[in-house]
Design a protein around this motif. Structure first.
Motif, mmCIF file in Angstrom:
data_model
loop_
_atom_site.group_PDB
_atom_site.id
_atom_site.type_symbol
_atom_site.label_atom_id
_atom_site.label_comp_id
_atom_site.label_asym_id
_atom_site.label_seq_id
_atom_site.Cartn_x
_atom_site.Cartn_y
_atom_site.Cartn_z
ATOM 1 N N TYR A 26 60.336 38.781 35.404
ATOM 2 C CA TYR A 26 60.221 40.221 35.206
ATOM 3 C C TYR A 26 59.952 41.012 36.480
ATOM 4 O O TYR A 26 60.182 42.220 36.507
ATOM 5 N N VAL A 27 59.454 40.359 37.508
ATOM 6 C CA VAL A 27 59.294 41.037 38.806
ATOM 7 C C VAL A 27 59.903 40.120 39.869
ATOM 8 O O VAL A 27 59.188 39.583 40.725
ATOM 9 N N PRO A 28 61.202 39.920 39.837
ATOM 10 C CA PRO A 28 61.831 38.900 40.687
ATOM 11 C C PRO A 28 61.800 39.219 42.172
ATOM 12 O O PRO A 28 61.922 38.313 42.998
ATOM 13 N N ASP A 29 61.648 40.490 42.530
ATOM 14 C CA ASP A 29 61.698 40.866 43.940
ATOM 15 C C ASP A 29 60.317 40.946 44.589
ATOM 16 O O ASP A 29 60.220 41.305 45.763
ATOM 17 N N ALA A 30 59.263 40.635 43.840
ATOM 18 C CA ALA A 30 57.906 40.663 44.412
ATOM 19 C C ALA A 30 57.041 39.650 43.674
ATOM 20 O O ALA A 30 55.978 39.984 43.147
ATOM 21 N N VAL A 31 57.501 38.417 43.645
ATOM 22 C CA VAL A 31 56.828 37.379 42.861
ATOM 23 C C VAL A 31 55.425 37.093 43.387
ATOM 24 O O VAL A 31 54.458 37.020 42.622
ATOM 25 N N GLY A 32 55.301 36.941 44.710
ATOM 26 C CA GLY A 32 53.998 36.612 45.278
ATOM 27 C C GLY A 32 52.967 37.699 45.030
ATOM 28 O O GLY A 32 51.827 37.424 44.650
ATOM 29 N N GLY A 33 53.356 38.950 45.259
ATOM 30 C CA GLY A 33 52.427 40.057 45.032
ATOM 31 C C GLY A 33 52.031 40.181 43.579
ATOM 32 O O GLY A 33 50.861 40.412 43.247
ATOM 33 N N THR A 34 52.997 40.000 42.684
ATOM 34 C CA THR A 34 52.700 40.082 41.256
ATOM 35 C C THR A 34 51.755 38.977 40.827
ATOM 36 O O THR A 34 50.813 39.205 40.054
ATOM 37 N N ALA A 35 51.989 37.761 41.334
ATOM 38 C CA ALA A 35 51.092 36.651 41.015
ATOM 39 C C ALA A 35 49.670 36.947 41.485
ATOM 40 O O ALA A 35 48.696 36.573 40.822
ATOM 41 N N GLY A 36 49.563 37.640 42.625
ATOM 42 C CA GLY A 36 48.237 38.022 43.115
ATOM 43 C C GLY A 36 47.540 38.998 42.184
ATOM 44 O O GLY A 36 46.356 38.829 41.868
ATOM 45 N N TRP A 37 48.259 40.033 41.752
ATOM 46 C CA TRP A 37 47.680 41.001 40.811
ATOM 47 C C TRP A 37 47.296 40.321 39.498
ATOM 48 O O TRP A 37 46.211 40.547 38.961
ATOM 49 N N VAL A 38 48.206 39.498 38.979
ATOM 50 C CA VAL A 38 47.967 38.841 37.691
ATOM 51 C C VAL A 38 46.756 37.924 37.766
ATOM 52 O O VAL A 38 45.851 37.977 36.918
ATOM 53 N N TRP A 75 52.004 45.288 35.247
ATOM 54 C CA TRP A 75 50.754 45.595 34.552
ATOM 55 C C TRP A 75 50.666 45.010 33.154
ATOM 56 O O TRP A 75 49.581 44.578 32.730
ATOM 57 N N PRO A 76 51.770 44.934 32.376
ATOM 58 C CA PRO A 76 51.682 44.146 31.145
ATOM 59 C C PRO A 76 51.385 42.675 31.401
ATOM 60 O O PRO A 76 50.654 42.050 30.633
ATOM 61 N N LEU A 77 51.930 42.128 32.489
ATOM 62 C CA LEU A 77 51.637 40.739 32.828
ATOM 63 C C LEU A 77 50.160 40.560 33.165
ATOM 64 O O LEU A 77 49.539 39.561 32.786
ATOM 65 N N VAL A 78 49.585 41.530 33.873
ATOM 66 C CA VAL A 78 48.151 41.494 34.163
ATOM 67 C C VAL A 78 47.355 41.512 32.856
ATOM 68 O O VAL A 78 46.396 40.753 32.684
ATOM 69 N N ALA A 79 47.765 42.377 31.931
ATOM 70 C CA ALA A 79 47.055 42.475 30.649
ATOM 71 C C ALA A 79 47.160 41.173 29.852
ATOM 72 O O ALA A 79 46.192 40.746 29.212
ATOM 73 N N LEU A 80 48.328 40.530 29.892
ATOM 74 C CA LEU A 80 48.491 39.260 29.183
ATOM 75 C C LEU A 80 47.563 38.190 29.748
ATOM 76 O O LEU A 80 46.944 37.426 28.999
ATOM 77 N N TYR A 81 47.443 38.153 31.069
ATOM 78 C CA TYR A 81 46.575 37.155 31.690
ATOM 79 C C TYR A 81 45.108 37.523 31.513
ATOM 80 O O TYR A 81 44.246 36.639 31.461
ATOM 81 N N GLY A 113 45.337 28.406 26.584
ATOM 82 C CA GLY A 113 45.892 27.496 27.572
ATOM 83 C C GLY A 113 47.403 27.601 27.669
ATOM 84 O O GLY A 113 47.973 27.640 28.771
ATOM 85 N N ILE A 114 48.074 27.656 26.526
ATOM 86 C CA ILE A 114 49.535 27.773 26.516
ATOM 87 C C ILE A 114 49.964 29.105 27.112
ATOM 88 O O ILE A 114 50.931 29.189 27.884
ATOM 89 N N ALA A 115 49.251 30.173 26.766
ATOM 90 C CA ALA A 115 49.595 31.497 27.284
ATOM 91 C C ALA A 115 49.437 31.558 28.797
ATOM 92 O O ALA A 115 50.230 32.220 29.487
ATOM 93 N N ASN A 116 48.426 30.892 29.341
ATOM 94 C CA ASN A 116 48.244 30.903 30.793
ATOM 95 C C ASN A 116 49.480 30.386 31.509
ATOM 96 O O ASN A 116 49.908 30.938 32.532
ATOM 97 N N ALA A 117 50.060 29.316 30.983
ATOM 98 C CA ALA A 117 51.273 28.767 31.592
ATOM 99 C C ALA A 117 52.459 29.698 31.375
ATOM 100 O O ALA A 117 53.270 29.915 32.285
ATOM 101 N N ALA A 118 52.579 30.268 30.182
ATOM 102 C CA ALA A 118 53.725 31.118 29.864
ATOM 103 C C ALA A 118 53.753 32.368 30.731
ATOM 104 O O ALA A 118 54.832 32.817 31.155
ATOM 105 N N VAL A 119 52.581 32.945 30.991
ATOM 106 C CA VAL A 119 52.544 34.176 31.789
ATOM 107 C C VAL A 119 53.121 33.946 33.174
ATOM 108 O O VAL A 119 53.915 34.754 33.679
ATOM 109 N N PHE A 120 52.769 32.840 33.802
ATOM 110 C CA PHE A 120 53.280 32.599 35.150
ATOM 111 C C PHE A 120 54.750 32.184 35.133
ATOM 112 O O PHE A 120 55.431 32.283 36.156
ATOM 113 N N LYS A 121 55.266 31.767 33.999
ATOM 114 C CA LYS A 121 56.703 31.581 33.849
ATOM 115 C C LYS A 121 57.397 32.939 33.813
ATOM 116 O O LYS A 121 58.536 33.096 34.293
ATOM 117 N N LEU A 122 56.730 33.942 33.265
ATOM 118 C CA LEU A 122 57.318 35.274 33.125
ATOM 119 C C LEU A 122 57.312 36.068 34.430
ATOM 120 O O LEU A 122 58.140 36.964 34.606
#
Length: 208
Positions: A125-137, A11-17, A112-121
């Motif tokens: 930070y959610v290594p066991d559910a990367v695909g689902g987290t990317a979907g939420w973000v 959810w912090p990652l969602v807020a950052l994006y 623009g820089i933050a958009n790239a950084a968030v998906f690096k994170l």
């Protein structure tokens, strides 16, 4: 999706994006009105400044991915939201066309820089559910494009002409919140859960 939603770090990652990409979408819709109304800029100038904002923010995302790999997503995110904060402060307080344009450049770079950084994170930070987290973000983060413009419009309607500048205070708040959330994530790194081998199985290690 369920596993990623269960991790509070999603959810912090969602807020950052929400701030970076959602804020970017909001400004692509708002900037023509801002330049045309607050500075009485000709239509082609307002559209040109908006197109420049969109293009620059999109293009800088490409090298920003490499910077995130090299320096770490957290450091790049801190720098990006710092740029966004500086640009938002300039646009909020400015009554000068040149200063507002300079602030727009900083905001575009930061987003623009933050958009790239968030998906690096995300995988960090959610290594066991990367695909689902990317979907939420990606999905919920884009809602900023619908939430922020009415706020900007309300400030302009309430305060009058100066409100077109003062409305950018919402980005000041979002940038500060994003810096704090980045710090929170950095202070509480996730650890991938070890995968237990099936019962009765053996492990072999090949050595060259």
């Amino acid at each position: 999706m369920i596993d990623s939603a269960a991790s509070w770090r999603t959810w912090p990652l969602v807020a950052l994006y929400f701030t970076s990409f959602g804020g970017f979408l909001a400004l692509t819709a708002w900037l023509p009105t801002f330049w045309g109304t607050f500075y009485r800029a000709p239509h082609w100038v307002a559209l040109g400044l908006t197109a420049g904002f969109s293009l620059f923010s999109s293009l800088i995302r490409v090298p920003a991915g490499g910077w995130s790999d090299r320096f770490g997503g957290e450091k790049v995110a801190f720098a990006a939201y710092g740029l966004l904060l500086a640009g938002a402060v300039m646009m909020t307080l400015s009554q000068s066309f040149g200063m507002s344009a300079a602030g727009e450049v900083l905001v575009a770079a930061g987003m623009g820089i933050a958009n790239a950084a968030v998906f690096k994170l995300v995988p960090h930070y959610v290594p066991d559910a990367v695909g689902g987290t990317a979907g939420w973000v990606g999905g919920l983060g884009a809602l900023g494009g619908f939430v922020v413009p009415p706020i900007l419009g309300h400030v302009a309607q309430t305060m009058g002409a100066i409100g077109y500048a003062r409305g950018y205070a919402v980005y000041v708040v979002l940038a500060i919140a994003s810096l704090l959330l980045t710090g929170l994530l950095y202070a509480t790194p996730a650890r991938r859960q070890p995968v237990e081998p099936p019962q009765g199985s053996t492990r072999t290690t090949a050595r060259l």
